[in-house]
Design a protein around this motif. Structure first.
Motif, PDB file in Angstrom:
ATOM      1  N   GLY A  93      47.935  26.718  19.109  1.00 39.31           N
ATOM      2  CA  GLY A  93      47.345  25.828  18.383  1.00 39.31           C
ATOM      3  C   GLY A  93      47.456  24.281  18.952  1.00 39.31           C
ATOM      4  O   GLY A  93      46.962  23.270  18.250  1.00 39.31           O
ATOM      5  N   ARG A 118      47.092  21.852  13.645  1.00 35.81           N
ATOM      6  CA  ARG A 118      48.358  22.765  13.051  1.00 35.81           C
ATOM      7  C   ARG A 118      48.643  23.913  14.122  1.00 35.81           C
ATOM      8  O   ARG A 118      47.749  24.444  14.749  1.00 35.81           O
ATOM      9  CB  ARG A 118      47.489  23.618  11.967  1.00 35.81           C
ATOM     10  N   SER A 151      50.973  27.284  15.120  1.00 38.77           N
ATOM     11  CA  SER A 151      51.253  28.505  14.531  1.00 38.77           C
ATOM     12  C   SER A 151      52.556  29.001  15.521  1.00 38.77           C
ATOM     13  O   SER A 151      52.228  28.793  16.595  1.00 38.77           O
ATOM     14  CB  SER A 151      50.118  29.417  14.439  1.00 38.77           C
ATOM     15  N   PHE A 159      53.920  15.359   8.614  1.00 43.00           N
ATOM     16  CA  PHE A 159      54.169  16.760   9.103  1.00 43.00           C
ATOM     17  C   PHE A 159      54.616  17.488   8.052  1.00 43.00           C
ATOM     18  O   PHE A 159      55.250  17.141   7.168  1.00 43.00           O
ATOM     19  CB  PHE A 159      54.869  17.138  10.345  1.00 43.00           C
ATOM     20  N   TYR A 184      54.029  27.918  10.339  1.00 42.75           N
ATOM     21  CA  TYR A 184      53.029  26.810  10.663  1.00 42.75           C
ATOM     22  C   TYR A 184      53.775  25.435  10.847  1.00 42.75           C
ATOM     23  O   TYR A 184      54.508  25.048  10.151  1.00 42.75           O
ATOM     24  CB  TYR A 184      51.999  26.755   9.644  1.00 42.75           C
ATOM     25  N   GLN A 187      51.772  21.819  10.411  1.00 43.37           N
ATOM     26  CA  GLN A 187      50.379  20.963   9.918  1.00 43.37           C
ATOM     27  C   GLN A 187      50.960  19.599  10.389  1.00 43.37           C
ATOM     28  O   GLN A 187      51.968  18.917   9.999  1.00 43.37           O
ATOM     29  CB  GLN A 187      50.092  21.216   8.589  1.00 43.37           C
ATOM     30  N   SER A 242      44.382  15.350  13.642  1.00 44.37           N
ATOM     31  CA  SER A 242      45.372  16.532  12.987  1.00 44.37           C
ATOM     32  C   SER A 242      45.292  17.842  13.874  1.00 44.37           C
ATOM     33  O   SER A 242      44.415  17.839  14.596  1.00 44.37           O
ATOM     34  CB  SER A 242      44.927  16.789  11.546  1.00 44.37           C
ATOM     35  N   ASN A 300      49.600  15.879  10.846  1.00 46.85           N
ATOM     36  CA  ASN A 300      48.345  15.035  10.294  1.00 46.85           C
ATOM     37  C   ASN A 300      49.065  13.423  10.807  1.00 46.85           C
ATOM     38  O   ASN A 300      50.202  13.023  11.121  1.00 46.85           O
ATOM     39  CB  ASN A 300      48.441  14.934   8.935  1.00 46.85           C
TER      40      ASN A 300
END
Length: 119
Positions: free
Chosen positions: A8, A19, A21, A68, A80, A82, A17, A84
């Motif tokens: 990712g 994400r 993994s 995050f 994960y 994420q 952004s 941003n």
């Protein structure tokens, strides 16, 4: 043994952004606490985020709080991150890590995935 494979990462503009993994194998996933670390060029590896086996407890570095989010899907043995509102200072190699439930000791590490944020 636990095998961790991240994916990712990539190049994104500031404010964007991504994400990440991390797929785990080799041990029952719910027995593992999971975390994300990062290492920028010329700097030491630093903690980014951690999550308990159930997902009910999380922790973040001050530098990523509010931007995050760490989560996990125990059915998929995957954690994960994420990310941003990315900033150029988030540029680093991001590593997934795993350790025994109830500790903050990470025994297992992935190979890392590069995240580059352009200004």
């Amino acid at each position: 043994q636990v095998q961790l494979v991240e994916s990712g990462g990539g190049l994104v503009q500031a404010g964007g952004s991504l994400r990440l993994s991390c797929a785990a194998s080799g041990r029952t996933f719910i027995n593992l606490a999971m975390g994300w670390f990062r290492q920028a060029p010329g700097k030491e590896r630093e903690f980014v985020a951690g999550i308990s086996w159930s997902g009910s407890n999380t922790a973040y570095a001050d530098s990523v709080k509010g931007r995050f989010t760490i989560s996990r899907d125990n059915a998929k043995s995957t954690v994960y991150l994420q990310m941003n509102s990315l900033k150029p200072e988030d540029t680093a190699v991001y590593y997934c890590a795993a350790g025994p439930v109830g500790t903050t000791i990470y025994n297992y590490w992935g190979q890392g995935t590069q995240v580059t944020v352009s200004s």
